[in-house]
Design a protein around this motif. Structure first.
Motif, PDB file in Angstrom:
ATOM      1  N   GLN A   1       0.800  -1.214   0.000  1.00  0.00           N
ATOM      2  CA  GLN A   1       0.000   0.000   0.000  1.00  0.00           C
ATOM      3  C   GLN A   1       0.839   1.274   0.000  1.00  0.00           C
ATOM      4  O   GLN A   1       0.420   2.299  -0.538  1.00  0.00           O
ATOM      5  CB  GLN A   1      -0.978   0.020   1.170  1.00  0.00           C
ATOM      6  CG  GLN A   1      -0.351   0.090   2.560  1.00  0.00           C
ATOM      7  CD  GLN A   1      -0.314  -1.271   3.211  1.00  0.00           C
ATOM      8  OE1 GLN A   1      -0.261  -2.301   2.528  1.00  0.00           O
ATOM      9  NE2 GLN A   1      -0.374  -1.293   4.527  1.00  0.00           N
TER      10      GLN A   1
ATOM     11  N   ARG B   1       1.770   1.865  -3.493  1.00  0.00           N
ATOM     12  CA  ARG B   1       0.550   2.310  -4.174  1.00  0.00           C
ATOM     13  C   ARG B   1       0.321   3.802  -3.964  1.00  0.00           C
ATOM     14  O   ARG B   1       0.051   4.553  -4.907  1.00  0.00           O
ATOM     15  CB  ARG B   1      -0.626   1.497  -3.628  1.00  0.00           C
ATOM     16  CG  ARG B   1      -2.006   1.817  -4.197  1.00  0.00           C
ATOM     17  CD  ARG B   1      -3.058   1.019  -3.425  1.00  0.00           C
ATOM     18  NE  ARG B   1      -4.418   1.275  -3.868  1.00  0.00           N
ATOM     19  CZ  ARG B   1      -5.111   0.478  -4.669  1.00  0.00           C
ATOM     20  NH1 ARG B   1      -4.551  -0.615  -5.133  1.00  0.00           N
ATOM     21  NH2 ARG B   1      -6.354   0.767  -5.008  1.00  0.00           N
ATOM     22  N   MET B   2       0.478   4.256  -2.714  1.00  0.00           N
ATOM     23  CA  MET B   2       0.237   5.671  -2.425  1.00  0.00           C
ATOM     24  C   MET B   2       1.353   6.563  -2.961  1.00  0.00           C
ATOM     25  O   MET B   2       1.109   7.716  -3.332  1.00  0.00           O
ATOM     26  CB  MET B   2       0.024   5.863  -0.923  1.00  0.00           C
ATOM     27  CG  MET B   2      -1.356   5.372  -0.471  1.00  0.00           C
ATOM     28  SD  MET B   2      -1.710   5.595   1.293  1.00  0.00           S
ATOM     29  CE  MET B   2      -1.085   4.042   1.937  1.00  0.00           C
TER      30      MET B   2
ATOM     31  N   LEU C   1       0.339   7.006  -6.612  1.00  0.00           N
ATOM     32  CA  LEU C   1      -0.795   7.923  -6.731  1.00  0.00           C
ATOM     33  C   LEU C   1      -0.352   9.372  -6.559  1.00  0.00           C
ATOM     34  O   LEU C   1      -0.897  10.283  -7.202  1.00  0.00           O
ATOM     35  CB  LEU C   1      -1.865   7.570  -5.691  1.00  0.00           C
ATOM     36  CG  LEU C   1      -2.621   6.263  -5.946  1.00  0.00           C
ATOM     37  CD1 LEU C   1      -3.470   5.889  -4.736  1.00  0.00           C
ATOM     38  CD2 LEU C   1      -3.496   6.378  -7.190  1.00  0.00           C
TER      39      LEU C   1
ATOM     40  N   HIS D   1      -0.105   9.006   7.003  1.00  0.00           N
ATOM     41  CA  HIS D   1      -1.110   8.918   5.929  1.00  0.00           C
ATOM     42  C   HIS D   1      -2.063  10.114   5.931  1.00  0.00           C
ATOM     43  O   HIS D   1      -2.615  10.485   4.888  1.00  0.00           O
ATOM     44  CB  HIS D   1      -1.914   7.630   6.058  1.00  0.00           C
ATOM     45  CG  HIS D   1      -1.140   6.391   5.696  1.00  0.00           C
ATOM     46  ND1 HIS D   1       0.175   6.416   5.293  1.00  0.00           N
ATOM     47  CD2 HIS D   1      -1.512   5.078   5.682  1.00  0.00           C
ATOM     48  CE1 HIS D   1       0.581   5.180   5.043  1.00  0.00           C
ATOM     49  NE2 HIS D   1      -0.409   4.356   5.278  1.00  0.00           N
TER      50      HIS D   1
ATOM     51  N   ILE E   1      -2.004  13.147   3.267  1.00  0.00           N
ATOM     52  CA  ILE E   1      -2.544  13.174   1.901  1.00  0.00           C
ATOM     53  C   ILE E   1      -3.578  14.281   1.758  1.00  0.00           C
ATOM     54  O   ILE E   1      -3.562  15.053   0.793  1.00  0.00           O
ATOM     55  CB  ILE E   1      -3.149  11.808   1.515  1.00  0.00           C
ATOM     56  CG1 ILE E   1      -2.077  10.716   1.557  1.00  0.00           C
ATOM     57  CG2 ILE E   1      -3.798  11.872   0.135  1.00  0.00           C
ATOM     58  CD1 ILE E   1      -2.617   9.309   1.365  1.00  0.00           C
ATOM     59  N   GLU E   2      -4.496  14.373   2.713  1.00  0.00           N
ATOM     60  CA  GLU E   2      -5.485  15.460   2.689  1.00  0.00           C
ATOM     61  C   GLU E   2      -5.204  16.536   3.736  1.00  0.00           C
ATOM     62  O   GLU E   2      -5.637  17.675   3.576  1.00  0.00           O
ATOM     63  CB  GLU E   2      -6.896  14.911   2.948  1.00  0.00           C
ATOM     64  CG  GLU E   2      -7.468  14.040   1.836  1.00  0.00           C
ATOM     65  CD  GLU E   2      -7.046  12.589   1.935  1.00  0.00           C
ATOM     66  OE1 GLU E   2      -7.081  11.897   0.896  1.00  0.00           O
ATOM     67  OE2 GLU E   2      -6.665  12.146   3.055  1.00  0.00           O
TER      68      GLU E   2
ATOM     69  N   HIS F   1     -12.298  11.220   3.976  1.00  0.00           N
ATOM     70  CA  HIS F   1     -11.598  10.804   2.758  1.00  0.00           C
ATOM     71  C   HIS F   1     -11.247   9.324   2.889  1.00  0.00           C
ATOM     72  O   HIS F   1     -10.586   8.918   3.843  1.00  0.00           O
ATOM     73  CB  HIS F   1     -10.352  11.650   2.534  1.00  0.00           C
ATOM     74  CG  HIS F   1     -10.640  13.104   2.385  1.00  0.00           C
ATOM     75  ND1 HIS F   1     -10.865  13.691   1.170  1.00  0.00           N
ATOM     76  CD2 HIS F   1     -10.794  14.083   3.326  1.00  0.00           C
ATOM     77  CE1 HIS F   1     -11.120  14.991   1.348  1.00  0.00           C
ATOM     78  NE2 HIS F   1     -11.085  15.238   2.646  1.00  0.00           N
TER      79      HIS F   1
ATOM     80  N   HIS G   1      -9.673   5.602   1.737  1.00  0.00           N
ATOM     81  CA  HIS G   1      -8.558   4.977   1.024  1.00  0.00           C
ATOM     82  C   HIS G   1      -8.627   3.464   1.223  1.00  0.00           C
ATOM     83  O   HIS G   1      -8.381   2.965   2.321  1.00  0.00           O
ATOM     84  CB  HIS G   1      -7.213   5.493   1.540  1.00  0.00           C
ATOM     85  CG  HIS G   1      -6.987   6.950   1.315  1.00  0.00           C
ATOM     86  ND1 HIS G   1      -6.274   7.442   0.248  1.00  0.00           N
ATOM     87  CD2 HIS G   1      -7.406   8.032   2.024  1.00  0.00           C
ATOM     88  CE1 HIS G   1      -6.253   8.766   0.311  1.00  0.00           C
ATOM     89  NE2 HIS G   1      -6.925   9.137   1.376  1.00  0.00           N
ATOM     90  N   HIS G   2      -8.963   2.735   0.155  1.00  0.00           N
ATOM     91  CA  HIS G   2      -8.888   1.276   0.176  1.00  0.00           C
ATOM     92  C   HIS G   2      -7.595   0.853  -0.512  1.00  0.00           C
ATOM     93  O   HIS G   2      -7.146   1.489  -1.474  1.00  0.00           O
ATOM     94  CB  HIS G   2     -10.084   0.657  -0.540  1.00  0.00           C
ATOM     95  CG  HIS G   2     -11.398   0.898   0.145  1.00  0.00           C
ATOM     96  ND1 HIS G   2     -11.680   0.420   1.395  1.00  0.00           N
ATOM     97  CD2 HIS G   2     -12.499   1.593  -0.264  1.00  0.00           C
ATOM     98  CE1 HIS G   2     -12.903   0.794   1.743  1.00  0.00           C
ATOM     99  NE2 HIS G   2     -13.421   1.509   0.761  1.00  0.00           N
ATOM    100  N   TYR G   3      -7.000  -0.248  -0.046  1.00  0.00           N
ATOM    101  CA  TYR G   3      -5.713  -0.679  -0.575  1.00  0.00           C
ATOM    102  C   TYR G   3      -5.818  -1.806  -1.591  1.00  0.00           C
ATOM    103  O   TYR G   3      -4.795  -2.286  -2.097  1.00  0.00           O
ATOM    104  CB  TYR G   3      -4.803  -1.139   0.571  1.00  0.00           C
ATOM    105  CG  TYR G   3      -4.541  -0.093   1.623  1.00  0.00           C
ATOM    106  CD1 TYR G   3      -4.659   1.277   1.348  1.00  0.00           C
ATOM    107  CD2 TYR G   3      -4.165  -0.467   2.912  1.00  0.00           C
ATOM    108  CE1 TYR G   3      -4.415   2.225   2.323  1.00  0.00           C
ATOM    109  CE2 TYR G   3      -3.911   0.480   3.897  1.00  0.00           C
ATOM    110  CZ  TYR G   3      -4.053   1.827   3.603  1.00  0.00           C
ATOM    111  OH  TYR G   3      -3.804   2.764   4.579  1.00  0.00           O
TER     112      TYR G   3
ATOM    113  N   GLY H   1      -7.042  -0.611   4.618  1.00  0.00           N
ATOM    114  CA  GLY H   1      -7.357   0.732   4.176  1.00  0.00           C
ATOM    115  C   GLY H   1      -7.299   1.701   5.341  1.00  0.00           C
ATOM    116  O   GLY H   1      -6.961   1.327   6.468  1.00  0.00           O
TER     117      GLY H   1
END
Length: 363
Positions: A10, A13-14, A17, A266, A269-270, A320, A322-324, A335
């Motif tokens: 993950q 993955r992030m 993104l 994490h 991100i937002e 917000h 977030h699924h992995y 997630g």
């Protein structure tokens, strides 16, 4: 620019993104057949010991990084001999052995709990006499999310702990009656410039991070930054590094570093102007670092084992999701969600609702 990532979970993955808006492409090397980052780039499906695959990986990218600290040392050395690997291999190995990590902290004047190496059952008895109980027995290598460790509260606990994790290099650490667990997420560029996110207050259960809450004006901010800077400069670090601490008696005691982007970051991100993932990519690509400023009060909540439905989650304002892309499994992080709010009071209201949904999904 093509960026290679050792590992395709993950965090990889992030990272991808965050990197696509910067026009970066990604190549992952990971032995997992269903690595969750694989759909976001080229996936070289191979073991970390496969030198032919590693050579293919190296010629495919401009710079490499890693998404977890247990990448084998020989893998890091192989890659670093061919292309830039950031953070450098010495930063990776510094965090792979808990004993050498603690010795580095000592050398740089970073306070740590009492500790002793343990190689035999007899050495465990000696270490307990020197360190006292309660204490925590840990494997020196590997181990995460509470794995590879045992809490010793009374002499009768020693045999069971040894039978479970003995027979390998261990370290005994004095148990810290801490008031809080915090982490300091920092980022250091190729030019040595450093930036720090707000100190994060972490809550764990069963050794797994459950919530991470950035704190504005935390009294430990300056001290945490000082210790993180010492480590980063000592390692000539490039990229994001997480430093976990115990707060005990109004002072910090170092727990461990993670030479990578980290679960306790994490929320960025937002919740921050520039996320830890984008800043890590900026650093290793030689770009100026982005602002680490906090946008608003926020909190990150992990989904462990399974996640609430999107319908339930989407009903919470300012959430917000977030699924992995991972199959639900007990104790697996599948997630997370980040809540933002206009005030701390509003954040607590929304967090209460989110926690109810998470508890239901885990039951």
């Amino acid at each position: 620019m093509k960026i290679g990532i050792l590992g395709a979970g993950q965090l990889g993955r992030m990272l991808a993104l965050a990197g696509y808006p910067l026009d970066f492409d990604f190549v992952f090397l990971d032995p997992a057949t269903e690595a969750c980052a694989a759909p976001l780039g080229e996936h070289i499906h191979a073991e970390y010991s496969d030198e032919r695959a590693l050579a293919e990986f190296c010629v495919s990218v401009d710079v490499a990084t890693y998404e977890f600290e247990n990448v084998p040392a020989h893998t890091a050395e192989f890659v670093a001999s061919r292309i830039p690997l950031l953070p450098a291999a010495k930063a990776l190995t510094a965090g792979q052995d808990r004993l050498s990590e603690k010795q580095m902290f000592d050398k740089l004047g970073v306070p740590v709990p009492r500790y002793m190496p343990v190689a035999t059952r007899e050495a465990l008895d000696f270490a307990v006499k020197a360190t006292g109980l309660p204490a925590v027995l840990k494997t020196r290598r590997m181990g995460y999310d509470g794995k590879g460790q045992a809490v010793l509260r009374k002499p009768e606990d020693l045999d069971a702990a040894w039978n479970r994790i003995g027979g390998q290099p261990l370290i005994l650490e004095a148990f810290v009656p801490f008031e809080r667990e915090i982490s300091c997420i920092s980022v250091r560029g190729k030019d040595g410039a450093m930036a720090f996110y707000n100190v994060v207050e972490n809550v764990h259960r069963d050794g797994i991070l459950r919530t991470a809450t950035p704190r504005a004006d935390d009294p430990m901010q300056r001290e945490a930054e000082d210790y993180a800077r010492r480590i980063a400069e000592h390692l000539d670090y490039v990229g994001v590094m997480a430093f976990e601490f115990f707060v005990a008696g109004g002072r910090l005691l170092a727990n461990e570093i993670a030479p990578r982007v980290h679960n306790s970051g994490h929320w960025t991100i937002e919740g921050a102007i520039c996320s830890q993932f984008e800043n890590h990519l900026r650093a290793i690509a030689g770009l100026p670092l982005g602002s680490t400023a906090l946008r608003a009060p926020c909190v990150m909540v992990n989904f462990i084992g399974d996640a609430p439905s999107n319908t339930e989650l989407a009903a919470i304002p300012d959430l917000h999701i977030h699924h992995y892309g991972k199959t639900p499994k007990p104790l697996r992080k599948v997630g997370h969600a980040t809540l933002l709010a206009t005030s701390d009071a509003r954040l607590q209201e929304q967090l209460t609702l989110l926690n109810m949904l998470v508890a239901k999904s885990e039951s």
